[in-house]
Design an enzyme around this catalytic site. Sequence first.
Site, PDB file in Angstrom:
ATOM      1  N   SER A  29       0.813  -1.224   0.000  1.00 28.02           N
ATOM      2  CA  SER A  29       0.000   0.000   0.000  1.00 28.02           C
ATOM      3  C   SER A  29       0.843   1.270   0.000  1.00 28.02           C
ATOM      4  O   SER A  29       1.942   1.303   0.578  1.00 28.02           O
ATOM      5  CB  SER A  29      -0.880   0.000   1.249  1.00 28.02           C
ATOM      6  OG  SER A  29      -1.534   1.234   1.379  1.00 28.02           O
ATOM      7  N   TYR A  63      -1.862   0.245  10.057  1.00 28.25           N
ATOM      8  CA  TYR A  63      -2.130  -0.361   8.745  1.00 28.25           C
ATOM      9  C   TYR A  63      -0.912  -0.192   7.826  1.00 28.25           C
ATOM     10  O   TYR A  63      -0.409  -1.155   7.260  1.00 28.25           O
ATOM     11  CB  TYR A  63      -3.372   0.291   8.118  1.00 28.25           C
ATOM     12  CG  TYR A  63      -3.590  -0.101   6.673  1.00 28.25           C
ATOM     13  CD1 TYR A  63      -4.160  -1.322   6.343  1.00 28.25           C
ATOM     14  CD2 TYR A  63      -3.198   0.752   5.630  1.00 28.25           C
ATOM     15  CE1 TYR A  63      -4.338  -1.683   5.014  1.00 28.25           C
ATOM     16  CE2 TYR A  63      -3.386   0.400   4.306  1.00 28.25           C
ATOM     17  CZ  TYR A  63      -3.950  -0.822   4.001  1.00 28.25           C
ATOM     18  OH  TYR A  63      -4.114  -1.190   2.689  1.00 28.25           O
ATOM     19  N   LYS A 116     -17.627  -2.057   0.503  1.00 24.31           N
ATOM     20  CA  LYS A 116     -16.661  -1.617   1.512  1.00 24.31           C
ATOM     21  C   LYS A 116     -17.272  -0.536   2.417  1.00 24.31           C
ATOM     22  O   LYS A 116     -16.649  -0.097   3.377  1.00 24.31           O
ATOM     23  CB  LYS A 116     -15.402  -1.053   0.851  1.00 24.31           C
ATOM     24  CG  LYS A 116     -14.558  -2.111   0.160  1.00 24.31           C
ATOM     25  CD  LYS A 116     -13.288  -1.534  -0.422  1.00 24.31           C
ATOM     26  CE  LYS A 116     -12.322  -1.124   0.658  1.00 24.31           C
ATOM     27  NZ  LYS A 116     -11.020  -0.703   0.104  1.00 24.31           N
TER      28      LYS A 116
HETATM   29  N1  LIG Z   1      -8.607  -0.150  -2.070  1.00 18.96           N
HETATM   30  C1  LIG Z   1      -7.509   0.564  -1.906  1.00 18.96           C
HETATM   31  O1  LIG Z   1      -7.500   1.796  -2.115  1.00 18.96           O
HETATM   32  C2  LIG Z   1      -6.228  -0.091  -1.455  1.00 18.96           C
HETATM   33  C3  LIG Z   1      -5.060   0.699  -1.400  1.00 18.96           C
HETATM   34  C4  LIG Z   1      -3.871   0.096  -0.993  1.00 18.96           C
HETATM   35  C5  LIG Z   1      -3.851  -1.242  -0.673  1.00 18.96           C
HETATM   36  N2  LIG Z   1      -4.994  -1.968  -0.695  1.00 18.96           N
HETATM   37  C6  LIG Z   1      -4.908  -3.385  -0.331  1.00 18.96           C
HETATM   38  O2  LIG Z   1      -5.454  -4.156  -1.374  1.00 18.96           O
HETATM   39  C7  LIG Z   1      -6.043  -5.354  -0.868  1.00 18.96           C
HETATM   40  C8  LIG Z   1      -7.476  -5.455  -1.329  1.00 18.96           C
HETATM   41  O3  LIG Z   1      -8.165  -4.314  -0.840  1.00 18.96           O
HETATM   42  P1  LIG Z   1      -9.680  -4.013  -1.182  1.00 18.96           P
HETATM   43  O4  LIG Z   1      -9.797  -2.556  -1.363  1.00 18.96           O
HETATM   44  O5  LIG Z   1     -10.133  -4.938  -2.232  1.00 18.96           O
HETATM   45  O6  LIG Z   1     -10.356  -4.333   0.227  1.00 18.96           O
HETATM   46  P2  LIG Z   1     -11.525  -5.351   0.623  1.00 18.96           P
HETATM   47  O7  LIG Z   1     -11.711  -5.176   2.079  1.00 18.96           O
HETATM   48  O8  LIG Z   1     -12.682  -5.162  -0.280  1.00 18.96           O
HETATM   49  O9  LIG Z   1     -10.869  -6.762   0.330  1.00 18.96           O
HETATM   50  C9  LIG Z   1     -10.199  -7.525   1.290  1.00 18.96           C
HETATM   51  C10 LIG Z   1     -10.832  -8.900   1.332  1.00 18.96           C
HETATM   52  O10 LIG Z   1     -10.136  -9.681   2.300  1.00 18.96           O
HETATM   53  C11 LIG Z   1     -11.096 -10.451   3.010  1.00 18.96           C
HETATM   54  N3  LIG Z   1     -10.542 -10.762   4.325  1.00 18.96           N
HETATM   55  C12 LIG Z   1     -10.362  -9.916   5.374  1.00 18.96           C
HETATM   56  N4  LIG Z   1      -9.866 -10.594   6.425  1.00 18.96           N
HETATM   57  C13 LIG Z   1      -9.714 -11.890   6.010  1.00 18.96           C
HETATM   58  C14 LIG Z   1      -9.252 -13.067   6.655  1.00 18.96           C
HETATM   59  N5  LIG Z   1      -8.856 -13.047   7.937  1.00 18.96           N
HETATM   60  N6  LIG Z   1      -9.228 -14.221   5.964  1.00 18.96           N
HETATM   61  C15 LIG Z   1      -9.654 -14.262   4.666  1.00 18.96           C
HETATM   62  N7  LIG Z   1     -10.105 -13.168   4.014  1.00 18.96           N
HETATM   63  C16 LIG Z   1     -10.136 -12.003   4.687  1.00 18.96           C
HETATM   64  C17 LIG Z   1     -12.329  -9.560   3.106  1.00 18.96           C
HETATM   65  O11 LIG Z   1     -13.514 -10.321   3.322  1.00 18.96           O
HETATM   66  C18 LIG Z   1     -12.304  -8.862   1.754  1.00 18.96           C
HETATM   67  O12 LIG Z   1     -13.071  -9.568   0.817  1.00 18.96           O
HETATM   68  C19 LIG Z   1      -5.895  -5.277   0.650  1.00 18.96           C
HETATM   69  O13 LIG Z   1      -4.736  -5.981   1.005  1.00 18.96           O
HETATM   70  C20 LIG Z   1      -5.716  -3.797   0.899  1.00 18.96           C
HETATM   71  O14 LIG Z   1      -5.009  -3.553   2.097  1.00 18.96           O
HETATM   72  C21 LIG Z   1      -6.179  -1.425  -1.089  1.00 18.96           C
END
Ligand SMILES: NC(=O)c1ccc[n+]([C@@H]2O[C@H](COP(=O)([O-])OP(=O)(O)OC[C@H]3O[C@@H](n4cnc5c(N)ncnc54)[C@H](O)[C@@H]3O)[C@@H](O)[C@H]2O)c1
Length: 340
Positions: A143, A165, A203
């Site tokens: 991230s 985070y 989300k």
């Molecule tokens: N969306 C953004 O702007 C952004 C920016 C930087 C990094 N990220 C990273 O990208 C990745 C995806 O993010 P996203 O925006 O799709 O978020 P999201 O929360 O929609 O997706 C994360 C998924 O992980 C699952 N999850 C959470 N805890 C879990 C566990 N213990 N076991 C199994 N599954 C679990 C959730 O149910 C969810 O479906 C994450 O690692 C997030 O930190 C996202």
Amino acid sequence: MKTLIKKYTDANLWNKKILITGGAGFIGSNLALYFQKNHPEVEIIVFDIFRSDDKFSNGNLKSLGDYRNLLDFRGEIISGDINSKEDLELIRELRADYIFHESAISDTTVKDQKLMIDTNVVAFKNILEIARENNSRVIYASSGATYGDSKSPQTVGIEEPKNIYGFSKLMMDQIALKYIKKYYMNIVGLRYFNVYGKNEFFKGKTSSMVLQFALQILSGSAPKLFQGSDKIFRDFIYIEDILQANILSMFSKSGIYNVGTGKARSFQDIADILQKELKRDLGNIYIKNPFIEQYQFYTEANILNTQNILGYQPQYSLETGIADYVPDILKIFNNYGNQI
Ligand SMILES: NC(=O)c1ccc[n+]([C@@H]2O[C@H](COP(=O)([O-])OP(=O)(O)OC[C@H]3O[C@@H](n4cnc5c(N)ncnc54)[C@H](O)[C@@H]3O)[C@@H](O)[C@H]2O)c1
């Protein structure tokens, strides 16, 4: 026979097995549907804990995965927790060729340090061990939050995370670098900046401000911005470019790469572009920023390595990304209103 031109890569992935952890979430579900559409020759497995009613102390849901992101998905799903050794055995047994690791606590406002480290860091290390044993290539979500307020353009190697985070993602990167060096593993860490696009609605309050402002505007109220939003800059990146970076990572040199546009834009820009796209002129409401202590005020990804090594080239500006997203936002508003 005419060859099918596939988006982002024309590589033949026949007989390949692709595991997507967090595949019911925003980015993971986009990846699953991308492969289904562009590479019908692959086997796709989604692993996700899916949502329950459990909440963090900040009032937000603990897991944001939702089956409604996968309504068009026809691969296999596994419900599992990456924090459970028993559930990780299900991943080991799959012997996937590629693991896209998106599962995480993605909520940047969570303060429970133990849970954040267990879920984002310890579980990741366990997944890397499985990948090592099975010879899987791992592409995982890091991230832009690793940078905190470090100087723009933010560059891999100079990080100052401002919250647990961002720290957890930096620690994931350190483990990945160790595994690349020690075991010569194929691992690519992608530092996504602020992502927006299709399938983020579930989300809720942690979805992008593009979606949240748009739904406020569509429901007839002025967008609610933090005070000084014309001076809070972020590198906002559209989901299509996130997909591009992930696909290119399947064939690239191991390492940690930034995924942004390379341009900082303000939250005020988002509100202004949206009012123009949605043909509204509702003004703005300014509110106090409750996260000021841990907030990033200027992010702009240095994408030189991502361009030169991955071959990545962002295709969407904030204007064109929002324009592409609007039809989906209108569908969301018709189905759910402004229920975020
Ligand atoms: N969306 C953004 O702007 C952004 C920016 C930087 C990094 N990220 C990273 O990208 C990745 C995806 O993010 P996203 O925006 O799709 O978020 P999201 O929360 O929609 O997706 C994360 C998924 O992980 C699952 N999850 C959470 N805890 C879990 C566990 N213990 N076991 C199994 N599954 C679990 C959730 O149910 C969810 O479906 C994450 O690692 C997030 O930190 C996202």
